[in-house]
Design a protein around this motif. Structure first.
Motif, mmCIF file in Angstrom:
data_model
loop_
_atom_site.group_PDB
_atom_site.id
_atom_site.type_symbol
_atom_site.label_atom_id
_atom_site.label_comp_id
_atom_site.label_asym_id
_atom_site.label_seq_id
_atom_site.Cartn_x
_atom_site.Cartn_y
_atom_site.Cartn_z
ATOM 1 N N VAL A 160 4.595 4.284 3.792
ATOM 2 C CA VAL A 160 4.146 5.675 3.825
ATOM 3 C C VAL A 160 2.935 5.871 2.925
ATOM 4 O O VAL A 160 1.965 6.526 3.288
ATOM 5 N N GLN A 161 2.989 5.279 1.731
ATOM 6 C CA GLN A 161 1.824 5.400 0.857
ATOM 7 C C GLN A 161 1.183 4.052 0.568
ATOM 8 O O GLN A 161 0.425 3.918 -0.394
ATOM 9 N N ASN A 162 1.483 3.073 1.424
ATOM 10 C CA ASN A 162 0.877 1.750 1.270
ATOM 11 C C ASN A 162 0.987 1.297 -0.186
ATOM 12 O O ASN A 162 -0.015 1.086 -0.877
ATOM 13 N N VAL A 163 2.232 1.122 -0.660
ATOM 14 C CA VAL A 163 2.448 0.784 -2.059
ATOM 15 C C VAL A 163 1.697 -0.493 -2.419
ATOM 16 O O VAL A 163 1.516 -1.387 -1.585
ATOM 17 N N GLY A 164 1.270 -0.547 -3.656
ATOM 18 C CA GLY A 164 0.530 -1.723 -4.092
ATOM 19 C C GLY A 164 0.544 -1.854 -5.597
ATOM 20 O O GLY A 164 0.817 -0.894 -6.331
ATOM 21 N N ALA A 165 0.250 -3.056 -6.061
ATOM 22 C CA ALA A 165 0.143 -3.338 -7.486
ATOM 23 C C ALA A 165 -0.524 -4.691 -7.652
ATOM 24 O O ALA A 165 -0.243 -5.628 -6.892
ATOM 25 N N TYR A 166 -1.426 -4.769 -8.622
ATOM 26 C CA TYR A 166 -2.049 -6.033 -9.007
ATOM 27 C C TYR A 166 -2.716 -6.739 -7.816
ATOM 28 O O TYR A 166 -2.672 -7.952 -7.688
ATOM 29 N N GLY A 167 -3.326 -5.937 -6.933
ATOM 30 C CA GLY A 167 -4.082 -6.509 -5.833
ATOM 31 C C GLY A 167 -3.292 -6.763 -4.568
ATOM 32 O O GLY A 167 -3.876 -7.093 -3.539
ATOM 33 N N GLN A 168 -1.967 -6.630 -4.612
ATOM 34 C CA GLN A 168 -1.161 -6.750 -3.397
ATOM 35 C C GLN A 168 -0.815 -5.352 -2.880
ATOM 36 O O GLN A 168 -0.496 -4.457 -3.655
ATOM 37 N N GLU A 169 -0.891 -5.164 -1.554
ATOM 38 C CA GLU A 169 -0.505 -3.921 -0.905
ATOM 39 C C GLU A 169 0.332 -4.256 0.327
ATOM 40 O O GLU A 169 0.195 -5.333 0.912
ATOM 41 N N ILE A 170 1.157 -3.312 0.730
ATOM 42 C CA ILE A 170 2.037 -3.552 1.866
ATOM 43 C C ILE A 170 1.237 -3.794 3.139
ATOM 44 O O ILE A 170 1.682 -4.499 4.050
ATOM 45 N N VAL A 171 0.018 -3.240 3.218
ATOM 46 C CA VAL A 171 -0.811 -3.438 4.411
ATOM 47 C C VAL A 171 -1.093 -4.916 4.672
ATOM 48 O O VAL A 171 -1.322 -5.322 5.815
ATOM 49 N N GLN A 172 -1.039 -5.740 3.634
ATOM 50 C CA GLN A 172 -1.352 -7.165 3.787
ATOM 51 C C GLN A 172 -0.235 -7.942 4.467
ATOM 52 O O GLN A 172 -0.472 -9.051 4.964
#
Length: 378
Positions: free
Chosen positions: A126-138
């Motif tokens: 929903v908000q394309n969570v991400g941290a430290y350069g990784q995101e769910i879109v990947q």
């Protein structure tokens, strides 16, 4: 129907605010989730769904509508992955960090940097969570989506969700509604088969956070342990004994601004260039082609700047509180607004407004809240 006695939302959200809604449904299975939402939509109720409650600020007045709790869970391997990858289908109510732990245990890479993020798997796209350069879109392949308009479940490829920086067509941004009114039932991820062996970590931002050189080899388990430690030191891993974790995580998004605006900020403000959009394809008719096609100038990439730095340099130290308020900044991380014990949503919103106004006055930038706000304004 899984209708239950409504619970105060302060008991179900990590910011610990919110009264009991008018109606509440607990959906433990996909069938219960679909039935509950169809009933709510048929009745014309105002509604929202809740998973882990980690990205919500709910107002102090009772919500005059229906809240559906997504309590489904389950992780299963599915076919269709590329060579060297594996696919997992995950139920929307599955605890996110348990999913990351499962992936690491099975030697699957791609979401390890998202260790320790609270909430459920269904909230991640929903908000394309991400941290430290990784995101769910990947890693996201597709979702099963229940649309309000049709009441039907369909499989939707990740490309149709328009995943961007902490956004998607499903995200209810502050001051606007979601472009697609729908609920994720399940999601499918495609993760790289890393195994148990040590290997170099891809991604400069993640290596920097972990203190690694490009050629340093580590295991997935080591990466997860280090990420959990980093998040714990920032008060970003849920702990009932630590008031710094009674938050919605980062309350304000790191701002994405134009390169020209970024140059107006102090040089000391941390910033990260975003990938530029590819140049549009140009079609030149053959009868007008002269053998040379001038190159269109590429626009400067947008820049992500540190909202935590802006907050601190607008005069807000870690632990800042307004007089007599039970809401305050985390003592570990200036981007998190926390409930120090018994704070109302009004107190949290008052602090958010004050910070937003000061940062705007100092730097000319209006910070945008990351959580979904229900029945409260800032």
């Amino acid at each position: 129907m899984p209708e239950v006695t409504p619970l105060p939302l302060a008991r179900l959200t990590t910011l610990r605010t919110g009264a009991a809604p008018a109606r509440m449904y607990d959906a433990h299975t996909t069938a219960e989730l679909v039935d509950a939402l169809r009933r709510v939509w048929d009745d014309g109720d105002e509604w929202f769904v809740i998973g882990g409650g980690s990205n919500l600020l709910v107002g102090d007045e009772p919500f005059e509508g229906s809240v559906v709790r997504i309590l489904t869970h389950g992780i299963e391997p599915v076919s269709g992955a590329r060579d060297g990858y594996a696919r997992l289908r995950v139920q929307a109510g599955q605890n996110w960090d348990e999913l990351v732990a499962f992936a690491v245990e099975h030697g699957l890479a791609g979401i390890t940097a998202l260790s320790g993020i609270p909430g459920t798997a269904g909230a991640a796209p929903v908000q394309n969570v991400g941290a430290y350069g990784q995101e769910i879109v990947q890693t996201l392949v597709e979702v099963e989506l229940l649309d309000e308009d049709t009441g039907e479940v369909s499989t939707v490829p990740a490309s149709e969700l328009e995943l961007g920086f902490r956004t998607s067509v499903l995200k209810h941004h502050y001051g606007s509604v979601a472009r697609r009114r729908a609920v994720i039932v399940s999601l499918t991820l495609e993760l790289a088969e890393w195994g148990d062996a040590a290997a170099p970590v891809r991604g400069e931002q993640l290596r920097t956070a972990l203190g690694l050189a490009p050629d340093d080899a580590v295991t997935l388990a080591w990466v997860r342990e280090r990420i959990l430690d980093i998040r714990a030191r920032k008060g970003m891993v849920l702990d009932d004994a630590d008031p710094d974790t009674h938050s919605a995580g980062s309350f304000f998004q790191n701002a994405v601004v134009s390169a020209s605006f970024a140059r107006t900020l102090p040089d000391a403000c941390p910033r990260w260039p975003m990938a530029p959009d590819p140049a549009p394809t140009r079609v030149i008719p053959l009868d007008s082609y002269a053998g040379l096609a001038p190159m269109a100038p590429l626009p400067e990439p947008e820049v992500k700047v540190s909202s935590a730095w802006l907050i601190e340099h607008a005069g807000f130290g870690k632990g800042f509180r307004l007089p007599r308020s039970r809401a305050g900044l985390s003592t570990k991380h200036a981007l998190a607004l926390t409930n120090r014990g018994g704070a109302t949503a009004g107190e949290v919103a008052e602090l958010a407004r004050y910070i937003r106004l000061r940062v705007s006055a100092e730097f000319g930038l209006i910070l945008q809240p990351e959580p979904v706000l229900v029945g409260v304004e800032i």
